[in-house]
Design an enzyme around this catalytic site. Structure first.
Site, PDB file in Angstrom:
ATOM      1  CD1 TRP A 117      -2.253  -2.214   1.613  1.00 21.93           C
ATOM      2  CD2 TRP A 117      -3.057  -1.027  -0.101  1.00 21.93           C
ATOM      3  NE1 TRP A 117      -3.309  -2.914   1.075  1.00 21.93           N
ATOM      4  CE2 TRP A 117      -3.817  -2.204   0.026  1.00 21.93           C
ATOM      5  CE3 TRP A 117      -3.372  -0.121  -1.116  1.00 21.93           C
ATOM      6  CZ2 TRP A 117      -4.886  -2.512  -0.824  1.00 21.93           C
ATOM      7  CZ3 TRP A 117      -4.428  -0.422  -1.969  1.00 21.93           C
ATOM      8  CH2 TRP A 117      -5.164  -1.599  -1.823  1.00 21.93           C
ATOM      9  CG  ASP A 207      -3.080   3.816   4.609  1.00 24.79           C
ATOM     10  OD1 ASP A 207      -4.068   3.598   5.344  1.00 24.79           O
ATOM     11  OD2 ASP A 207      -2.910   3.240   3.518  1.00 24.79           O
ATOM     12  CE  LYS A 232      -8.787  -2.815   4.990  1.00 20.16           C
ATOM     13  NZ  LYS A 232      -8.583  -3.852   3.983  1.00 20.16           N
TER      14      LYS A 232
END
Length: 407
Positions: A117, A207, A232
């Site tokens: 990511w 992030d 999540k």
């Protein structure tokens, strides 16, 4: 419970498991939200009832994470991937207002690359232009193959720029199972001590998509921006949560007049802040479910409870993974000390062994264990809604599998 409504243990990486009690409460709200006679998915986002609900969501996050008054909490759409672009545009606008004379080639964006990511984030920054991109460190250079994201790099390997427009890292790499430690003394922690040596507010961007609200955020007040996709630990896909320091909520149009790239209106943090996150119709249903999750979290003791529970869950899975590795049945994909609490990744050794492991898990009522398509293997995601009994069920199955394969 009839078979058509039977639930399995969901270890998927996202969209991920949600608490059953929240889903049951949300189903009532779909028909009638807070006694309005209107379902939440039909309710105006401008209604006083929904605006009060949004204000309460913000309060729940602020209280549980101990967010200081220097930071705003904003809600938007587009997931973490849209923030790859938004953080660059907003922070370049801020930097232009601070340094109107500085040319693009003298403006630097710092990226710490530790997994898939953060790699995607740096590629987006390079694609967008407007500044030089400096890779502070790429953790693949510390892997045995030179290609795997399997370790948090040492602090002394990080080469930060003198005055970057942003410093970017991904706290937990969902695909690769690599995570920064939240203990400052750990060599796998983020090197906060290397930042801000020249004074001023550090433009630190994180992030937190796959670890948001699983435990407290280290040095939260030192961050310029923290963002997280909700799907999540918090709610369904469709909501992105931002924690933005006030000095990063800038007039992007004024910055554009000085030469910064124009920022689309709905990607401007100032637009979100000025409108109370309601400039346009937000993701009403995901926000509602996320709000219910946050309320439930507070009732259950807040982040202290979840930190303790998540630590136990992760320790149980890593213990059986070590047992499997000693017997030659499993193989860890992340070096000791760099492993994620939320996403435990490993390989099952032997021809067709992974297939047998997944099929056996599915028969035992456990789903979502297949690793990301880009890396393969097994991935056990342990988000907040995954219960400790479900983790115990996985561990017991893994032990049986080890015994059968090592006999």
């Amino acid at each position: 419970m009839s078979s058509e409504h039977a639930r399995v243990a969901n270890f998927g990486a996202g969209p991920s498991a949600l608490p059953v009690s929240v889903l049951e409460e949300a189903s009532k709200g779909l028909l009638n939200f807070q006694g309005t006679g209107i379902g939440i998915a039909e309710l105006s986002h401008r209604s006083k009832e929904f605006q009060a609900f949004v204000n309460n969501m913000e309060s729940l996050i602020r209280t549980q994470l101990d967010v200081p008054p220097t930071h705003r909490i904003l809600f938007t759409q587009g997931g973490g991937s849209m923030q790859f672009s938004a953080v660059v545009l907003n922070m370049l606008a801020r930097h232009r207002l601070l340094h109107p004379e500085r040319a693009a080639e003298d403006t630097v964006l710092d990226y710490v690359v530790t997994g898939s990511w953060s790699k995607k984030a740096v590629e987006e920054a390079q694609r967008m232009g407007g500044a030089r991109v400096n890779v502070v460190v790429d953790s693949r250079t510390f892997s045995e193959s030179g290609k795997a994201f399997d370790i948090i790099p040492p602090h002394d390997a990080c080469k930060f720029s003198e005055d970057p427009a942003l410093i970017y890292y991904c706290e937990n790499e969902t695909v690769d199972g690599v995570e920064f430690s939240h203990e400052d003394a750990s060599p796998a922690s983020f090197p906060f001590h290397l930042l801000g040596k020249n004074g001023g507010l550090v433009p630190l961007v994180a992030d937190y998509s796959s670890s948001f609200m699983c435990r407290p955020i280290p040095h939260l007040a030192d961050h310029a921006i923290i963002y997280a996709g909700a799907q999540k630990n918090i709610g369904p896909a469709g909501l992105t949560i931002l924690i933005v320091r006030e000095d990063c909520i800038v007039d992007v149009d004024a910055a554009a007049k000085l030469g910064a790239s124009p920022v689309p209106l709905t990607m401007s943090y100032k637009t979100l802040a000025d409108s109370g996150s309601l400039y346009n119709t937000p993701s009403v249903l995901p926000m509602y479910i996320s709000g219910l999750v946050l309320e439930r979290m507070q009732r259950h003791g807040g982040l202290k409870h979840y930190e303790e529970t998540n630590k136990r869950k992760a320790e149980k899975v890593y213990a059986v993974l070590r047992e499997g590795q000693e017997k030659g049945v499993f193989k860890r994909k992340v070096k000791e000390g760099s492993g994620s609490w939320m996403n435990v990744v490993f390989e099952v050794v032997g021809p067709d062994a992974e297939k047998a492991f997944l099929e056996g898990a599915e028969r035992a009522g456990m789903m979502g264990l297949k690793g990301h398509r880009s890396v393969g293997g097994i991935r056990v995601s342990l988000y907040n809604a995954v219960t400790e009994p479900e983790v115990d069920q996985f561990v017991e199955y893994a032990k049986q599998f080890i015994a059968e394969r090592s006999a």
